[in-house]
Write a protein that holds these residues in place. Structure first.
Motif, PDB file in Angstrom:
ATOM      1  N   VAL A  81     -24.807  27.450 -16.262  1.00 13.18           N
ATOM      2  CA  VAL A  81     -25.035  26.054 -16.656  1.00 13.18           C
ATOM      3  C   VAL A  81     -25.765  25.977 -17.992  1.00 13.18           C
ATOM      4  CG1 VAL A  81     -26.345  23.964 -16.090  1.00 13.18           C
ATOM      5  CG2 VAL A  81     -24.961  25.086 -14.344  1.00 13.18           C
ATOM      6  N   VAL A  82     -26.859  26.721 -18.140  1.00  8.84           N
ATOM      7  CA  VAL A  82     -27.643  26.623 -19.373  1.00  8.84           C
ATOM      8  C   VAL A  82     -26.918  27.261 -20.554  1.00  8.84           C
ATOM      9  CG1 VAL A  82     -29.822  26.529 -18.131  1.00  8.84           C
ATOM     10  CG2 VAL A  82     -28.945  28.742 -18.866  1.00  8.84           C
ATOM     11  N   ALA A  83     -25.999  28.186 -20.279  1.00  5.95           N
ATOM     12  CA  ALA A  83     -25.269  28.841 -21.365  1.00  5.95           C
ATOM     13  C   ALA A  83     -24.057  28.037 -21.809  1.00  5.95           C
ATOM     14  CB  ALA A  83     -24.836  30.240 -20.932  1.00  5.95           C
ATOM     15  N   VAL A  84     -23.345  27.454 -20.850  1.00  3.02           N
ATOM     16  CA  VAL A  84     -22.040  26.859 -21.153  1.00  3.02           C
ATOM     17  C   VAL A  84     -22.101  25.352 -21.394  1.00  3.02           C
ATOM     18  CG1 VAL A  84     -19.714  26.470 -20.248  1.00  3.02           C
ATOM     19  CG2 VAL A  84     -20.851  28.666 -19.880  1.00  3.02           C
ATOM     20  N   THR A  85     -22.882  24.626 -20.595  1.00  6.03           N
ATOM     21  CA  THR A  85     -22.865  23.162 -20.665  1.00  6.03           C
ATOM     22  C   THR A  85     -23.133  22.604 -22.061  1.00  6.03           C
ATOM     23  OG1 THR A  85     -23.581  23.053 -18.353  1.00  6.03           O
ATOM     24  CG2 THR A  85     -23.787  21.044 -19.658  1.00  6.03           C
ATOM     25  N   PRO A  86     -24.106  23.123 -22.822  1.00  5.46           N
ATOM     26  CA  PRO A  86     -24.319  22.567 -24.163  1.00  5.46           C
ATOM     27  C   PRO A  86     -23.105  22.692 -25.081  1.00  5.46           C
ATOM     28  CG  PRO A  86     -26.204  23.879 -23.479  1.00  5.46           C
ATOM     29  CD  PRO A  86     -25.125  24.131 -22.475  1.00  5.46           C
ATOM     30  N   ALA A  87     -22.223  23.627 -24.803  1.00  5.10           N
ATOM     31  CA  ALA A  87     -21.055  23.847 -25.663  1.00  5.10           C
ATOM     32  C   ALA A  87     -19.829  23.067 -25.223  1.00  5.10           C
ATOM     33  CB  ALA A  87     -20.718  25.339 -25.697  1.00  5.10           C
ATOM     34  N   VAL A  88     -19.922  22.350 -24.103  1.00  6.11           N
ATOM     35  CA  VAL A  88     -18.759  21.661 -23.548  1.00  6.11           C
ATOM     36  C   VAL A  88     -18.521  20.340 -24.271  1.00  6.11           C
ATOM     37  CG1 VAL A  88     -17.818  20.533 -21.494  1.00  6.11           C
ATOM     38  CG2 VAL A  88     -19.008  22.723 -21.286  1.00  6.11           C
ATOM     39  N   PHE A  89     -17.292  20.154 -24.736  1.00  6.90           N
ATOM     40  CA  PHE A  89     -16.857  18.856 -25.251  1.00  6.90           C
ATOM     41  C   PHE A  89     -15.335  18.804 -25.157  1.00  6.90           C
ATOM     42  CE2 PHE A  89     -16.794  21.626 -28.927  1.00  6.90           C
ATOM     43  CZ  PHE A  89     -15.635  21.277 -29.615  1.00  6.90           C
ATOM     44  N   TRP A  90     -14.790  17.591 -25.266  1.00  9.54           N
ATOM     45  CA  TRP A  90     -13.347  17.426 -25.159  1.00  9.54           C
ATOM     46  C   TRP A  90     -12.952  16.252 -26.048  1.00  9.54           C
ATOM     47  CZ3 TRP A  90     -10.164  15.496 -20.370  1.00  9.54           C
ATOM     48  CH2 TRP A  90      -8.804  15.792 -20.589  1.00  9.54           C
ATOM     49  N   VAL A  91     -12.203  16.533 -27.076  1.00 15.87           N
ATOM     50  CA  VAL A  91     -11.884  15.517 -28.078  1.00 15.87           C
ATOM     51  C   VAL A  91     -10.862  14.508 -27.585  1.00 15.87           C
ATOM     52  CG1 VAL A  91     -12.455  17.041 -30.003  1.00 15.87           C
ATOM     53  CG2 VAL A  91     -10.119  17.019 -29.098  1.00 15.87           C
ATOM     54  N   GLU A  92     -10.218  14.775 -26.446  1.00 20.77           N
ATOM     55  CA  GLU A  92      -9.188  13.869 -25.947  1.00 20.77           C
ATOM     56  C   GLU A  92      -9.763  12.640 -25.246  1.00 20.77           C
ATOM     57  OE1 GLU A  92      -6.035  14.200 -26.649  1.00 20.77           O
ATOM     58  OE2 GLU A  92      -6.450  16.061 -27.737  1.00 20.77           O
ATOM     59  N   VAL A  93     -11.059  12.608 -25.002  1.00 19.84           N
ATOM     60  CA  VAL A  93     -11.680  11.434 -24.379  1.00 19.84           C
ATOM     61  C   VAL A  93     -12.559  10.732 -25.397  1.00 19.84           C
ATOM     62  CG1 VAL A  93     -11.613  12.432 -22.071  1.00 19.84           C
ATOM     63  CG2 VAL A  93     -13.610  12.813 -23.508  1.00 19.84           C
ATOM     64  N   GLU A  94     -12.806   9.445 -25.169  1.00 21.11           N
ATOM     65  CA  GLU A  94     -13.577   8.659 -26.139  1.00 21.11           C
ATOM     66  C   GLU A  94     -14.992   9.206 -26.295  1.00 21.11           C
ATOM     67  OE1 GLU A  94     -14.947   4.020 -26.985  1.00 21.11           O
ATOM     68  OE2 GLU A  94     -13.890   4.559 -25.123  1.00 21.11           O
ATOM     69  N   GLU A  95     -15.640   9.466 -25.182  1.00 21.90           N
ATOM     70  CA  GLU A  95     -16.980  10.056 -25.229  1.00 21.90           C
ATOM     71  C   GLU A  95     -16.820  11.576 -25.150  1.00 21.90           C
ATOM     72  OE1 GLU A  95     -20.096   8.113 -22.915  1.00 21.90           O
ATOM     73  OE2 GLU A  95     -18.672   6.520 -22.449  1.00 21.90           O
ATOM     74  N   SER A  96     -16.566  12.177 -26.288  1.00 21.65           N
ATOM     75  CA  SER A  96     -16.152  13.584 -26.333  1.00 21.65           C
ATOM     76  C   SER A  96     -17.238  14.557 -25.899  1.00 21.65           C
ATOM     77  CB  SER A  96     -15.694  13.937 -27.753  1.00 21.65           C
ATOM     78  OG  SER A  96     -14.641  13.103 -28.156  1.00 21.65           O
ATOM     79  N   PHE A  97     -18.496  14.117 -25.907  1.00 20.65           N
ATOM     80  CA  PHE A  97     -19.587  15.040 -25.616  1.00 20.65           C
ATOM     81  C   PHE A  97     -20.272  14.747 -24.282  1.00 20.65           C
ATOM     82  CE2 PHE A  97     -19.062  14.736 -30.191  1.00 20.65           C
ATOM     83  CZ  PHE A  97     -18.913  16.068 -30.537  1.00 20.65           C
ATOM     84  N   ALA A  98     -20.692  13.513 -24.067  1.00 19.34           N
ATOM     85  CA  ALA A  98     -21.493  13.187 -22.881  1.00 19.34           C
ATOM     86  C   ALA A  98     -20.694  13.320 -21.590  1.00 19.34           C
ATOM     87  CB  ALA A  98     -22.065  11.775 -23.003  1.00 19.34           C
ATOM     88  N   ILE A  99     -19.484  12.763 -21.550  1.00 21.27           N
ATOM     89  CA  ILE A  99     -18.697  12.771 -20.312  1.00 21.27           C
ATOM     90  C   ILE A  99     -18.291  14.185 -19.895  1.00 21.27           C
ATOM     91  CG2 ILE A  99     -16.547  12.022 -19.237  1.00 21.27           C
ATOM     92  CD1 ILE A  99     -18.665   9.856 -19.386  1.00 21.27           C
ATOM     93  N   PRO A 100     -17.742  15.011 -20.791  1.00 16.69           N
ATOM     94  CA  PRO A 100     -17.409  16.386 -20.369  1.00 16.69           C
ATOM     95  C   PRO A 100     -18.614  17.177 -19.882  1.00 16.69           C
ATOM     96  CG  PRO A 100     -16.275  15.841 -22.410  1.00 16.69           C
ATOM     97  CD  PRO A 100     -17.248  14.735 -22.157  1.00 16.69           C
ATOM     98  N   LYS A 101     -19.764  16.993 -20.519  1.00 13.37           N
ATOM     99  CA  LYS A 101     -20.971  17.686 -20.062  1.00 13.37           C
ATOM    100  C   LYS A 101     -21.386  17.195 -18.682  1.00 13.37           C
ATOM    101  CE  LYS A 101     -23.037  18.911 -24.537  1.00 13.37           C
ATOM    102  NZ  LYS A 101     -21.773  18.891 -25.278  1.00 13.37           N
TER     103      LYS A 101
END
Length: 222
Positions: free
Chosen positions: A26-46
């Motif tokens: 969780v601490v290693a991967v979650t900060p790097a998670v994002f998805w440009v296909e959704v409007e909130e590319s950072f908060a929602i994928p995390k």
């Protein structure tokens, strides 16, 4: 010679190891998670990643709590975290906009559900991190994840970002999504990365962690 008691002890410790490994991921991967296909590319994928990880951790936690040797004493910080969860829940119940209070403001998502997830992960950590070895695993994992995030920020500053070609107000945001949040994140991880270097015995590994800390420091000033 391996005895039956040794086998039983290892079997008892296995769910706690899984829980610690989940926290490390969780601490290693979650900060790097994002998805440009959704409007909130950072908060929602995390947030989705945290929910999925919490489900895995919860399964391991149930197994841990069924073991007689897993019971521990409460710490005063536990009460503080419990009060925080209670206050956030009361705030949600008294809110004039419960949809907003449930998930939090758009692009940030710091409502009831995310806060309860933070509380849950605190509980997971309290149970799983029982020795210096597991603490070291969490520290190294957080430092490694932060190094990736910082490296992406450096790429943005150098104009090498393959996704975003322009920076808002000329400030990097990396995989965190917001410059101020990136700075706050790195302010926490730089000391952890220095601590990771202290934990290493091999000089080469220490130097690598110092390089990682330098990259994070540079990203914080970008």
């Amino acid at each position: 010679m391996i005895t039956d008691s040794d086998v039983a002890k290892n079997a008892d410790a296995e769910p706690a190891r899984v829980l610690a490994g989940c926290l490390a991921a969780v601490v290693a991967v979650t900060p790097a998670v994002f998805w440009v296909e959704v409007e909130e590319s950072f908060a929602i994928p995390k947030l989705v990643a945290l929910v999925a990880a919490a489900a895995v951790c919860a399964v391991a936690l149930v197994v841990v709590l069924t073991q007689p040797r897993s019971r521990g004493r409460l710490h005063p910080i536990d009460a503080i975290v419990g009060v925080l969860a209670l206050l956030v829940a009361i705030s949600f119940l008294e809110s004039i906009d419960r949809d907003l209070s449930l998930w939090g403001e758009r692009l940030q998502r710091q409502g009831l559900v995310p806060t309860l997830l933070y509380v849950a992960f605190y509980g997971f950590a309290r149970i799983a991190i029982t020795d210096w070895q597991r603490l070291g695993l969490i520290v190294r994992s957080a430092a490694a994840g932060a190094t990736f995030v910082a490296g992406y920020a450096v790429m943005q500053r150098l104009g090498l970002d393959p996704i975003w070609t322009t920076l808002p107000q000329g400030r990097v945001f990396s995989t965190i999504g917001q410059p101020n949040a990136l700075g706050a994140y790195l302010a926490m991880t730089i000391p952890l990365t220095i601590a990771a270097s202290v934990l290493e015995r091999l000089p080469l590994h220490r130097r690598l962690w110092w390089v990682a800390a330098a990259v994070q420091l540079a990203a914080a000033f970008f």
